[in-house]
Design an enzyme around this catalytic site. Structure first.
Site, PDB file in Angstrom:
ATOM      1  CB  SER A 102      -0.875   0.008   1.261  1.00 32.22           C
ATOM      2  OG  SER A 102      -1.549   1.240   1.411  1.00 32.22           O
TER       3      SER A 102
ATOM      4  CE1 TYR B 156      -4.334  -1.601   5.557  1.00 25.45           C
ATOM      5  CE2 TYR B 156      -3.397   0.475   4.777  1.00 25.45           C
ATOM      6  CZ  TYR B 156      -4.011  -0.746   4.512  1.00 25.45           C
ATOM      7  OH  TYR B 156      -4.278  -1.110   3.206  1.00 25.45           O
TER       8      TYR B 156
ATOM      9  CE  LYS C 209      -1.853  -3.571   3.485  1.00 23.14           C
ATOM     10  NZ  LYS C 209      -2.054  -4.803   2.721  1.00 23.14           N
TER      11      LYS C 209
HETATM   12  N1  NAD Z   1      -8.851  -0.208  -0.921  1.00 31.90           N
HETATM   13  C1  NAD Z   1      -7.744   0.489  -0.866  1.00 31.90           C
HETATM   14  O1  NAD Z   1      -7.751   1.716  -1.030  1.00 31.90           O
HETATM   15  C2  NAD Z   1      -6.414  -0.201  -0.641  1.00 31.90           C
HETATM   16  C3  NAD Z   1      -5.259   0.551  -0.845  1.00 31.90           C
HETATM   17  C4  NAD Z   1      -4.020  -0.047  -0.654  1.00 31.90           C
HETATM   18  C5  NAD Z   1      -3.947  -1.370  -0.263  1.00 31.90           C
HETATM   19  N2  NAD Z   1      -5.101  -2.069  -0.055  1.00 31.90           N
HETATM   20  C6  NAD Z   1      -4.948  -3.454   0.358  1.00 31.90           C
HETATM   21  O2  NAD Z   1      -5.541  -4.290  -0.621  1.00 31.90           O
HETATM   22  C7  NAD Z   1      -5.996  -5.488  -0.025  1.00 31.90           C
HETATM   23  C8  NAD Z   1      -7.443  -5.686  -0.383  1.00 31.90           C
HETATM   24  O3  NAD Z   1      -8.176  -4.551   0.065  1.00 31.90           O
HETATM   25  P1  NAD Z   1      -9.664  -4.245  -0.392  1.00 31.90           P
HETATM   26  O4  NAD Z   1      -9.791  -2.782  -0.495  1.00 31.90           O
HETATM   27  O5  NAD Z   1     -10.059  -5.094  -1.528  1.00 31.90           O
HETATM   28  O6  NAD Z   1     -10.414  -4.684   0.948  1.00 31.90           O
HETATM   29  P2  NAD Z   1     -11.828  -5.357   1.203  1.00 31.90           P
HETATM   30  O7  NAD Z   1     -12.132  -5.107   2.630  1.00 31.90           O
HETATM   31  O8  NAD Z   1     -12.818  -4.921   0.169  1.00 31.90           O
HETATM   32  O9  NAD Z   1     -11.528  -6.919   0.974  1.00 31.90           O
HETATM   33  C9  NAD Z   1     -10.635  -7.602   1.801  1.00 31.90           C
HETATM   34  C10 NAD Z   1     -10.992  -9.075   1.841  1.00 31.90           C
HETATM   35  O10 NAD Z   1     -10.032  -9.714   2.696  1.00 31.90           O
HETATM   36  C11 NAD Z   1     -10.728 -10.625   3.531  1.00 31.90           C
HETATM   37  N3  NAD Z   1      -9.991 -10.836   4.768  1.00 31.90           N
HETATM   38  C12 NAD Z   1      -9.798  -9.965   5.791  1.00 31.90           C
HETATM   39  N4  NAD Z   1      -9.114 -10.551   6.781  1.00 31.90           N
HETATM   40  C13 NAD Z   1      -8.858 -11.822   6.397  1.00 31.90           C
HETATM   41  C14 NAD Z   1      -8.198 -12.926   6.994  1.00 31.90           C
HETATM   42  N5  NAD Z   1      -7.690 -12.847   8.240  1.00 31.90           N
HETATM   43  N6  NAD Z   1      -8.113 -14.072   6.292  1.00 31.90           N
HETATM   44  C15 NAD Z   1      -8.662 -14.192   5.071  1.00 31.90           C
HETATM   45  N7  NAD Z   1      -9.316 -13.179   4.449  1.00 31.90           N
HETATM   46  C16 NAD Z   1      -9.427 -12.016   5.112  1.00 31.90           C
HETATM   47  C17 NAD Z   1     -12.081  -9.975   3.773  1.00 31.90           C
HETATM   48  O11 NAD Z   1     -13.058 -10.927   4.186  1.00 31.90           O
HETATM   49  C18 NAD Z   1     -12.390  -9.347   2.414  1.00 31.90           C
HETATM   50  O12 NAD Z   1     -13.084 -10.247   1.565  1.00 31.90           O
HETATM   51  C19 NAD Z   1      -5.737  -5.343   1.474  1.00 31.90           C
HETATM   52  O13 NAD Z   1      -4.495  -5.949   1.811  1.00 31.90           O
HETATM   53  C20 NAD Z   1      -5.643  -3.842   1.652  1.00 31.90           C
HETATM   54  O14 NAD Z   1      -4.883  -3.489   2.778  1.00 31.90           O
HETATM   55  C21 NAD Z   1      -6.323  -1.524  -0.240  1.00 31.90           C
END
Ligand code: NAD
Length: 261
Positions: free
Chosen positions: A143, A156, A160
């Site tokens: 991230s 967080y 990351k």
């Molecule tokens: N959305 C953003 O702006 C953003 C930006 C940078 C990084 N990210 C990273 O991208 C990844 C996905 O994010 P997203 O926005 O799609 O989030 P989201 O919340 O839409 O989806 C995350 C998924 O991970 C699953 N999850 C959570 N904890 C878990 C665990 N212990 N074991 C198995 N599954 C688990 C959840 O059930 C969910 O389906 C994450 O690592 C997040 O930190 C997101």
């Protein structure tokens, strides 16, 4: 395009958001995909949708921070597809708090999934790939928060930054097995994750309405808009493909030019 034909992949956190889009893209590129998520029901629903679209996919419930569950997910994947070539450490979550209110429980809960989960899953994925003897690809969702600190996201951000460190450490360890380990770093991606963040910040009085947090974060994106999962999934797919075979230990920013490092 079928540049991943014959490959088998696991995408953690694949039941929604970025992970769901990665799973769909890998299937479109010809891979067989196990959608692994804490939410088994949604993981199976995503897999069924991908299968109806002509791909091969299974849905498996697992907590990425529980070794036995991760092992079982890998066993299920190998039983279904015969092998494991690509492992996406994508599951992650955030529970923001104003900096002075962060406590041990909040810090540990976030680090457990986002950092320990990545380490544990990398170990288990690498064990399977080493046993197969044909290399592999491990791709981690980092991230911008791993490159830049944000006050309400401190644990967080630490988690990351850990993903980036773990990417580098694992790349050094597994290069001898022809396993590449890379990360991509999204910026602001409009997914269900932000709904939760905004509600948490409203509850804490940091913002007053939905949309305010994402707008303030997005104001410094050079390309001028927050991404959708489809805007960044090409970078993820590149790191899963043989096109990136000479790339390892790297973090590719996929943030519209938000953080320049
Ligand atoms: N959305 C953003 O702006 C953003 C930006 C940078 C990084 N990210 C990273 O991208 C990844 C996905 O994010 P997203 O926005 O799609 O989030 P989201 O919340 O839409 O989806 C995350 C998924 O991970 C699953 N999850 C959570 N904890 C878990 C665990 N212990 N074991 C198995 N599954 C688990 C959840 O059930 C969910 O389906 C994450 O690592 C997040 O930190 C997101």
């Amino acid at each position: 395009m079928s540049r991943l034909a014959g490959k088998a992949a696991i995408v953690t956190g694949g039941a929604q958001g970025i992970g769901e889009e990665i799973a769909a893209r890998l299937v479109a590129d010809g891979a067989k995909v196990a959608v692994v998520d804490l939410n088994a029901h949604k993981a199976k629903a995503v897999a069924e949708r991908l299968t109806r679209g002509g791909g091969e996919a299974i849905g498996v419930g697992a907590d990425v921070a529980q070794r036995a569950e991760v092992r079982a997910a890998i066993v299920a994947t190998v039983a279904a597809f015969g092998r494991l070539d690509i492992f996406f450490n994508n599951a992650g979550f955030n529970k923001p708090l104003p900096f002075l209110e962060i406590d041990e429980a909040n810090f540990n809960a976030i680090m457990r999934v986002n950092a320990w989960g990545v380490l544990l899953c990398t170990q288990e994925a690498a064990r399977q790939m080493i046993a197969q003897g044909q290399g592999g690809k491990i791709v981690n969702t980092a991230s911008i928060a791993g490159r830049q600190g944000y006050a309400e996201f401190a644990p967080y951000c630490a988690s990351k930054a850990s993903v980036i460190s773990l990417t580098q450490a694992a790349a050094r360890e597994f290069a001898k097995h022809k396993i590449t380990v890379n990360a991509f770093a999204p910026g602001v991606v409009v997914t269900p994750l932000w709904d939760g963040l905004e509600q948490d910040m409203i509850d804490k009085g940091v913002i007053s309405r939905k949309g305010e947090f994402i707008e303030s974060f997005s104001s410094s994106i050079l390309l001028g808009f927050p991404s959708k999962p489809k805007d960044i999934v090409g970078v993820a797919a590149f790191l899963a493909s043989s096109d990136s075979d000479y790339v390892t230990g790297q973090v590719i920013m996929a943030d519209g030019g938000m953080v320049l490092v």
